[in-house]
Enzyme design. Structure first.
Site, PDB file in Angstrom:
ATOM      1  N   ASP A 101       0.918  -2.356  -1.600  1.00 43.06           N
ATOM      2  CA  ASP A 101       1.997  -2.249  -2.573  1.00 43.06           C
ATOM      3  C   ASP A 101       2.356  -3.660  -3.024  1.00 43.06           C
ATOM      4  O   ASP A 101       2.681  -4.512  -2.200  1.00 43.06           O
ATOM      5  CB  ASP A 101       3.225  -1.567  -1.954  1.00 43.06           C
ATOM      6  CG  ASP A 101       4.369  -1.421  -2.944  1.00 43.06           C
ATOM      7  OD1 ASP A 101       4.422  -0.404  -3.639  1.00 43.06           O
ATOM      8  OD2 ASP A 101       5.215  -2.351  -3.007  1.00 43.06           O
ATOM      9  N   GLU A 154      -1.975   0.602  -6.277  1.00 39.51           N
ATOM     10  CA  GLU A 154      -1.337   1.341  -7.362  1.00 39.51           C
ATOM     11  C   GLU A 154      -2.013   0.997  -8.690  1.00 39.51           C
ATOM     12  O   GLU A 154      -2.340  -0.160  -8.939  1.00 39.51           O
ATOM     13  CB  GLU A 154       0.154   0.993  -7.437  1.00 39.51           C
ATOM     14  CG  GLU A 154       0.960   1.488  -6.257  1.00 39.51           C
ATOM     15  CD  GLU A 154       2.410   1.048  -6.369  1.00 39.51           C
ATOM     16  OE1 GLU A 154       3.294   1.928  -6.388  1.00 39.51           O
ATOM     17  OE2 GLU A 154       2.652  -0.156  -6.434  1.00 39.51           O
ATOM     18  N   CYS A 206       9.344   9.921   1.088  1.00 37.06           N
ATOM     19  CA  CYS A 206       9.485   9.658   2.514  1.00 37.06           C
ATOM     20  C   CYS A 206       8.148   9.913   3.209  1.00 37.06           C
ATOM     21  O   CYS A 206       7.593  11.020   3.118  1.00 37.06           O
ATOM     22  CB  CYS A 206      10.560  10.549   3.119  1.00 37.06           C
ATOM     23  SG  CYS A 206      10.777  10.297   4.909  1.00 37.06           S
ATOM     24  N   CYS A 263       8.868  12.949   6.109  1.00 38.10           N
ATOM     25  CA  CYS A 263       9.081  14.357   5.775  1.00 38.10           C
ATOM     26  C   CYS A 263       8.562  14.725   4.383  1.00 38.10           C
ATOM     27  O   CYS A 263       8.555  15.905   4.032  1.00 38.10           O
ATOM     28  CB  CYS A 263      10.570  14.712   5.882  1.00 38.10           C
ATOM     29  SG  CYS A 263      11.624  13.873   4.663  1.00 38.10           S
ATOM     30  N   CYS A 267      15.675   7.694   3.862  1.00 40.80           N
ATOM     31  CA  CYS A 267      15.517   9.077   3.423  1.00 40.80           C
ATOM     32  C   CYS A 267      16.834   9.834   3.585  1.00 40.80           C
ATOM     33  O   CYS A 267      17.458   9.806   4.657  1.00 40.80           O
ATOM     34  CB  CYS A 267      14.406   9.757   4.226  1.00 40.80           C
ATOM     35  SG  CYS A 267      14.091  11.465   3.723  1.00 40.80           S
ATOM     36  N   CYS A 286      15.805  13.229   6.197  1.00 36.60           N
ATOM     37  CA  CYS A 286      15.533  13.079   7.629  1.00 36.60           C
ATOM     38  C   CYS A 286      16.083  11.785   8.209  1.00 36.60           C
ATOM     39  O   CYS A 286      16.043  11.591   9.437  1.00 36.60           O
ATOM     40  CB  CYS A 286      14.030  13.146   7.897  1.00 36.60           C
ATOM     41  SG  CYS A 286      13.092  11.756   7.227  1.00 36.60           S
ATOM     42  N   ASP A 305       8.867  -1.625   0.472  1.00 33.54           N
ATOM     43  CA  ASP A 305       7.494  -1.975   0.113  1.00 33.54           C
ATOM     44  C   ASP A 305       6.504  -1.431   1.132  1.00 33.54           C
ATOM     45  O   ASP A 305       5.397  -1.002   0.773  1.00 33.54           O
ATOM     46  CB  ASP A 305       7.347  -3.496   0.002  1.00 33.54           C
ATOM     47  CG  ASP A 305       8.143  -4.066  -1.157  1.00 33.54           C
ATOM     48  OD1 ASP A 305       8.393  -3.312  -2.116  1.00 33.54           O
ATOM     49  OD2 ASP A 305       8.520  -5.247  -1.109  1.00 33.54           O
TER      50      ASP A 305
END
Length: 404
Positions: free
Chosen positions: A184, A268, A335, A338, A354, A357, A364
């Protein structure tokens, strides 16, 4: 397998050779602009696009014309490559990969090419290369040139001449080794890897931006075109070249380390050109947050996101690994624990929390984990990927290669 590789060196020409190289660069620039003007005139008259073979006939007429006798002094193949560069610029425009071709100006990307390998002789042991109409040129021998010479390109940058020697050689089929990794990219951290490590950006322009600004102010106070103005301009060019060289050296070392130690790299698929566009807007529609967006654009371009990805891609291919570009949507909002996707998961730039959860981590790092997961999913489905072996891999082959 065959590998094409370019080796770039600083040239050390004599005064006469430097004078001829400037003359050849000017001739190639003239031919390029002449071909571009011919295309525009032909289009305005209702004619069709003139192909590169038809342009070659015009080149012969230009070289034999009494108005431009100095064109005959330049290497013919170098002039032919200038017309092909113009043709390639139009092809990129037609394919919507670039804007409409523009006329070249003196001092911008000056150079020329020697495409015929039979006209090039290399004495790597003594650091010399022989090219048409220039003879033996000395260069700063920093490493050995591997493979058979295919072509050579000469360029001028910040007052120094460079030669780029393209070679082809047979190498053994590389076997990828190491784990898979997701990357990332960001402003605070150039690259955050899915294993938790990260690379702090060099920000070479930010470190030295006061220096070019100082000498640009001095240049602005001089009469444009005067000798002192030219000296100031040359100094500014040397400073910017130093900044760019530092950036390229840093990116090469970082990309080399990552590609050497990982069998699969997922990044990406960012559109850096669109991300770094100005937010100023137009006269009738002013943009918002222009100053903040300008600072972000400067940081993105200073770190060289596109160049970093380009180096990772071809170096991974050289080592037989697999390079995957995944869609960037919601990579830092999903996340990894989850799978919940929400903008509320990232209330700050650095922290991911998150809302479902309660999982907390660096934003990053979370993005890098999600990039890796998407990359592995694409490989498992047999989607088209960039790899050192082919553009498409069977799922079993990919899994076996990464495990090795």
């Amino acid at each position: 397998m065959e590998r094409l590789q370019a080796f770039k060196f600083v040239l050390m020409p004599t005064g006469e050779q430097a004078r001829k190289m400037r003359q050849f660069a000017g001739a190639c620039r003239f031919v390029y602009n002449k071909a571009l003007a011919l295309q525009k005139e032909n289009h305005a008259a209702g004619g069709k696009f003139v192909g590169k073979f038809a342009i070659g006939k015009h080149l012969t007429a230009w070289r034999n014309s009494a108005d431009t006798p100095w064109l005959a002094e330049a290497p013919r193949h170098a002039l032919m490559m200038a017309t092909q560069d113009c043709d390639r610029a139009f092809q990129n425009f037609f394919a919507k990969r670039a804007e409409f071709p523009r006329f070249k100006r003196k001092g911008e990307h000056d150079g020329f090419q020697f495409p015929d390998k039979n006209q090039i002789a290399l004495d790597s042991g003594n650091g010399r290369i022989k090219v048409p109409k220039l003879g033996w040129l000395r260069y700063r021998h920093s490493r050995d040139v591997l493979g058979e010479v295919r072509s050579a390109s000469v360029s001028l940058r910040a007052g120094k001449w460079y030669v780029s020697i393209l070679t082809k050689r047979e190498v053994e089929q590389p076997v990828p080794h190491g784990p898979a990794v997701g990357i990332d990219v960001g402003v605070t951290r150039l690259a955050t890897l899915s294993d938790g490590t990260y690379i702090v950006p060099l920000a070479s322009f930010k470190k030295h931006e006061q220096r070019p600004a100082k000498y640009q102010r001095r240049m602005a106070r001089k009469v444009k075109g005067s000798s002192n103005w030219k000296k100031s301009k040359a100094r500014v060019q040397r400073i910017h070249a130093h900044i760019a060289n530092a950036r390229n050296d840093f990116l090469h070392k970082a990309s080399n380390t990552i590609s050497k130690n990982h069998a699969m790299i997922a990044v990406e698929d960012l559109q850096v050109r669109n991300m770094s566009k100005s937010a100023a807007g137009a006269a009738d529609a002013q943009g918002c947050n222009v100053r903040a967006k300008s600072g972000l654009n400067k940081s993105i371009l200073d770190q060289g996101w596109f160049e970093f990805r380009r180096q990772l891609e071809y170096k991974t291919a050289w080592r037989g690994g697999f390079f995957v570009a995944v869609p960037p949507q919601n990579t830092s909002r999903t996340c990894p624990s989850c799978g919940h996707i929400s903008a509320e998961n990232r209330k700050t730039q650095a922290l991911f929390a998150c809302v479902r959860c309660g999982h907390e981590a660096n934003a990053d790092h979370v993005g890098a984990i999600n990039v890796l997961e998407r990359g592995q999913r694409l490989l498992a489905c047999g989607e088209t990927v960039q790899s050192g072996r082919s553009k498409k891999q069977e799922p079993a082959d990919v899994t076996q290669a990464i495990a090795a």
